[in-house]
Design a protein around this motif. Structure first.
Motif, PDB file in Angstrom:
ATOM      1  N   ARG A 186       0.843  -1.199   0.000  1.00  0.00           N
ATOM      2  CA  ARG A 186       0.000   0.000   0.000  1.00  0.00           C
ATOM      3  C   ARG A 186       0.882   1.254   0.000  1.00  0.00           C
ATOM      4  N   LEU A 187       0.616   2.140  -0.952  1.00  0.00           N
ATOM      5  CA  LEU A 187       1.331   3.416  -1.030  1.00  0.00           C
ATOM      6  C   LEU A 187       0.310   4.539  -1.094  1.00  0.00           C
ATOM      7  N   LYS A 188       0.411   5.475  -0.135  1.00  0.00           N
ATOM      8  CA  LYS A 188      -0.439   6.655  -0.129  1.00  0.00           C
ATOM      9  C   LYS A 188       0.458   7.884  -0.166  1.00  0.00           C
ATOM     10  N   ILE A 189       0.261   8.734  -1.167  1.00  0.00           N
ATOM     11  CA  ILE A 189       1.071   9.944  -1.296  1.00  0.00           C
ATOM     12  C   ILE A 189       0.140  11.130  -1.524  1.00  0.00           C
ATOM     13  N   THR A 190       0.252  12.114  -0.629  1.00  0.00           N
ATOM     14  CA  THR A 190      -0.611  13.291  -0.654  1.00  0.00           C
ATOM     15  C   THR A 190       0.232  14.553  -0.569  1.00  0.00           C
ATOM     16  N   SER A 191       0.017  15.462  -1.491  1.00  0.00           N
ATOM     17  CA  SER A 191       0.705  16.767  -1.481  1.00  0.00           C
ATOM     18  C   SER A 191       2.220  16.619  -1.425  1.00  0.00           C
ATOM     19  N   ILE A 192       2.759  15.773  -2.290  1.00  0.00           N
ATOM     20  CA  ILE A 192       4.207  15.641  -2.365  1.00  0.00           C
ATOM     21  C   ILE A 192       4.749  16.638  -3.389  1.00  0.00           C
ATOM     22  N   SER A 193       6.014  16.946  -3.291  1.00  0.00           N
ATOM     23  CA  SER A 193       6.635  17.860  -4.247  1.00  0.00           C
ATOM     24  C   SER A 193       7.942  17.255  -4.757  1.00  0.00           C
ATOM     25  N   LYS A 194       8.458  17.822  -5.833  1.00  0.00           N
ATOM     26  CA  LYS A 194       9.694  17.398  -6.492  1.00  0.00           C
ATOM     27  C   LYS A 194       9.538  16.134  -7.328  1.00  0.00           C
ATOM     28  N   ASP A 196       7.691  14.661 -10.775  1.00  0.00           N
ATOM     29  CA  ASP A 196       6.887  14.930 -11.967  1.00  0.00           C
ATOM     30  C   ASP A 196       6.262  13.675 -12.554  1.00  0.00           C
ATOM     31  N   ARG A 197       6.918  12.542 -12.363  1.00  0.00           N
ATOM     32  CA  ARG A 197       6.431  11.299 -12.983  1.00  0.00           C
ATOM     33  C   ARG A 197       6.492  10.151 -11.990  1.00  0.00           C
ATOM     34  N   LEU A 198       5.341   9.564 -11.724  1.00  0.00           N
ATOM     35  CA  LEU A 198       5.289   8.391 -10.857  1.00  0.00           C
ATOM     36  C   LEU A 198       5.298   7.153 -11.742  1.00  0.00           C
ATOM     37  N   HIS A 199       6.361   6.389 -11.634  1.00  0.00           N
ATOM     38  CA  HIS A 199       6.565   5.201 -12.475  1.00  0.00           C
ATOM     39  C   HIS A 199       6.367   3.971 -11.591  1.00  0.00           C
ATOM     40  N   VAL A 200       5.241   3.300 -11.757  1.00  0.00           N
ATOM     41  CA  VAL A 200       4.904   2.154 -10.916  1.00  0.00           C
ATOM     42  C   VAL A 200       5.428   0.881 -11.556  1.00  0.00           C
ATOM     43  N   ARG A 201       6.466   0.351 -10.942  1.00  0.00           N
ATOM     44  CA  ARG A 201       7.015  -0.938 -11.336  1.00  0.00           C
ATOM     45  C   ARG A 201       7.212  -1.724 -10.047  1.00  0.00           C
ATOM     46  N   SER A 202       6.184  -2.468  -9.648  1.00  0.00           N
ATOM     47  CA  SER A 202       6.205  -3.168  -8.363  1.00  0.00           C
ATOM     48  C   SER A 202       5.452  -4.478  -8.487  1.00  0.00           C
ATOM     49  N   ARG A 203       6.097  -5.550  -8.081  1.00  0.00           N
ATOM     50  CA  ARG A 203       5.474  -6.873  -8.143  1.00  0.00           C
ATOM     51  C   ARG A 203       4.530  -7.106  -6.968  1.00  0.00           C
ATOM     52  N   SER A 204       4.642  -6.275  -5.915  1.00  0.00           N
ATOM     53  CA  SER A 204       3.869  -6.518  -4.695  1.00  0.00           C
ATOM     54  C   SER A 204       2.744  -5.518  -4.459  1.00  0.00           C
ATOM     55  N   LEU A 205       2.820  -4.329  -5.044  1.00  0.00           N
ATOM     56  CA  LEU A 205       1.866  -3.255  -4.735  1.00  0.00           C
ATOM     57  C   LEU A 205       0.433  -3.662  -5.071  1.00  0.00           C
ATOM     58  N   LYS A 206      -0.475  -3.401  -4.093  1.00  0.00           N
ATOM     59  CA  LYS A 206      -1.892  -3.710  -4.283  1.00  0.00           C
ATOM     60  C   LYS A 206      -2.759  -2.453  -4.343  1.00  0.00           C
ATOM     61  N   VAL A 207      -2.394  -1.425  -3.563  1.00  0.00           N
ATOM     62  CA  VAL A 207      -3.221  -0.218  -3.478  1.00  0.00           C
ATOM     63  C   VAL A 207      -2.352   1.019  -3.652  1.00  0.00           C
ATOM     64  N   LEU A 208      -2.747   1.885  -4.590  1.00  0.00           N
ATOM     65  CA  LEU A 208      -2.093   3.178  -4.789  1.00  0.00           C
ATOM     66  C   LEU A 208      -3.136   4.262  -4.559  1.00  0.00           C
ATOM     67  N   ASN A 209      -2.883   5.113  -3.550  1.00  0.00           N
ATOM     68  CA  ASN A 209      -3.791   6.203  -3.196  1.00  0.00           C
ATOM     69  C   ASN A 209      -3.004   7.508  -3.321  1.00  0.00           C
ATOM     70  N   THR A 210      -3.455   8.396  -4.199  1.00  0.00           N
ATOM     71  CA  THR A 210      -2.668   9.594  -4.454  1.00  0.00           C
ATOM     72  C   THR A 210      -3.551  10.799  -4.699  1.00  0.00           C
ATOM     73  N   SER A 211      -3.019  11.987  -4.395  1.00  0.00           N
ATOM     74  CA  SER A 211      -3.729  13.226  -4.701  1.00  0.00           C
ATOM     75  C   SER A 211      -3.332  13.757  -6.075  1.00  0.00           C
ATOM     76  N   GLU A 226      -4.451  -3.734  -7.381  1.00  0.00           N
ATOM     77  CA  GLU A 226      -5.901  -3.913  -7.376  1.00  0.00           C
ATOM     78  C   GLU A 226      -6.662  -2.595  -7.388  1.00  0.00           C
ATOM     79  N   GLN A 227      -6.047  -1.535  -6.836  1.00  0.00           N
ATOM     80  CA  GLN A 227      -6.782  -0.289  -6.687  1.00  0.00           C
ATOM     81  C   GLN A 227      -5.899   0.921  -6.972  1.00  0.00           C
TER      82      GLN A 227
END
Length: 454
Positions: A186-194, A196-211, A226-227
């Protein structure tokens, strides 16, 4: 806490409690209060170290937090610490070594959960000794600067959950965490800076929650994802590319401000008049769309075609959430414009639930609802979360029951394709963080309390 028995005999009720209850009481106090309680008796002094299992440094006075935490850890060098949390921690540059030492100390004690909540007025640096915490499973950082993780992320081998809010982190560091934390789910990222590009390459990640604080979201290789929940992906015009996410079940919020690529199918912002869905994603069960109005304010054939082609990509879709916060001044679509496709697989075979998150009773909403319930043969529920914004004085108030009855007539509910479909009207708009709490039992119990009983 003593009770009188007879004329002069006092009974200490607290002393009669078993150790496990006393430790629970101490654990619920702020750390400095628990420490002061430990001088009341030798028994309490013996129990105090047990409270360090869940070390809450948030209650310590900010001007002495560094000194107090350092002293407590030094006084109990062998006590295990399972979780450690701070609250609005602020420290001087000369204290950075001491805070760095905390994490090295906690790493040796088997720390599993770490919450670093820094003072928002000072962008404190997360110590690099974070990467020494090999036993860490959950990490939350608020108001801080994340250290360079490009080479060190792999050391967090069992880290399963990351929550970053108002954090400065480089694009390379964030992408390295995704690629190298092999247990991350599970990765949740809110109001991050610096970044520009989120590159998702993960064999385990199930939930991505982002602003959606980036320009591009590229889901390259995420076989267990999954989400994907991003409430502001559309309003911030994030470009979205999904190459490989075969288990993706929830995706949103997306809209016409996004450039989207699903394999060979591309949706571009307001430009492409002829969109044809070539790629399908049968795994997706829930779609959340943000239907902002077009620049000229019209809900035209092009806009409706965009929506219809989008849901065609997901033939097994069961639930659609429709958010339309920006449509309060949008003008209506032309009559019959919703009949743009003779057949849509998800509506013919799977669609069970439609949720209008903010229902104002506008004609375009009614036309859309009539089209969906008139075509969806397996529809079970259609929800209307109502809001009256016609008056500035009473903005957001619950519409009257008379208004709701009128809407029921205008929606032509008797023409529904599914005889078993239910139409539920609520007294307020759907809460913003609904998808984060929808599986919470307490939230589920209270969900239907705000419903009209008509």
């Amino acid at each position: 806490m003593a009770a009188a028995v007879g004329d002069d005999l006092f009974l200490d009720r607290l002393s009669d409690l078993p150790d496990i209850i006393l430790v629970t009481i101490l654990s619920r106090l702020d750390m400095d209060e628990a420490a002061r309680c430990s001088i009341l008796s030798s028994r309490w002094r013996r129990l105090f170290p047990s409270t360090l299992l869940d070390f809450k440094a948030g209650g310590i006075r900010r001007d002495r937090a560094v000194e107090a935490v350092t002293s407590i850890l030094a006084a109990h060098p062998t006590e295990p610490v399972r979780s450690f949390s701070t609250y609005r921690l602020s420290f001087r540059r000369q204290d950075e070594d001491a805070v760095d030492g905390w994490l090295r100390d906690l790493a040796n004690r088997g720390i599993e959960k770490l919450v670093l909540y820094f003072n928002e007025k000072r962008q404190q640096k997360v110590p690099e000794s974070l990467f020494a915490c090999a036993s860490l499973k959950r990490l939350k950082v608020i108001n801080g600067t994340f250290p360079d993780a490009t080479e060190a992320a792999a050391s967090l081998a069992v880290l399963a959950k990351i929550d970053l809010s108002d954090v400065k982190i480089s694009e390379d560091s964030l992408n390295s965490l995704l690629s190298n934390c092999r247990a991350l789910e599970r990765l949740k990222i809110t109001s991050i800076s610096k970044c520009d590009r989120l590159h998702v390459r993960s064999r385990s990640l199930k939930v991505l929650n982002t602003s959606g604080d980036f320009k591009e979201l590229f889901i390259d290789d995420a076989p267990n994802l999954e989400q994907v929940l991003g409430c502001y992906l559309n309003s911030r015009s994030v470009k979205i590319m999904i190459a490989h996410a075969p288990k993706l079940e929830f995706f949103g919020y997306t809209g016409m401000n996004n450039e989207i690529e699903f394999g060979n199918t591309k949706f571009t912002k307001f430009r492409e008049k002829n969109i044809h869905a070539e790629t399908i994603m049968p795994s997706l069960k829930t779609l959340a769309v943000d239907l902002m109005h077009t620049p000229d304010g019209h809900i035209n054939e092009h806009y409706i075609n965009w929506f219809m082609q989008l849901i065609k990509v997901f033939p097994c879709l069961e639930t659609i959430y429709i958010k339309s916060d920006s449509w309060s001044e949008a003008r209506d679509s032309s009559p019959g414009s919703w009949d743009v496709l003779a057949s849509v697989p998800c509506m013919d075979n799977h669609l069970e639930k439609v949720v209008f998150e903010v229902y104002r009773g506008q004609e375009w909403q009614r036309d859309m609802a009539k089209f969906l319930h008139g075509r969806s043969r397996f529809l079970k529920t259609m929800e209307f979360h109502c809001m009256d914004d016609t008056s500035r004085e009473d903005y957001g108030r619950a519409p009257t029951e008379e208004w709701v009855r009128k809407q029921q007539e205008l929606l032509c509910l008797d023409s529904r394709a599914s005889r078993d479909a239910r139409f539920l009207f609520f007294k307020s708009q759907l809460v913003v963080n609904h998808h984060e709490f929808s599986h919470n039992e307490s939230y589920q119990r209270g969900y239907y309390r705000d419903m009209y009983n008509l």
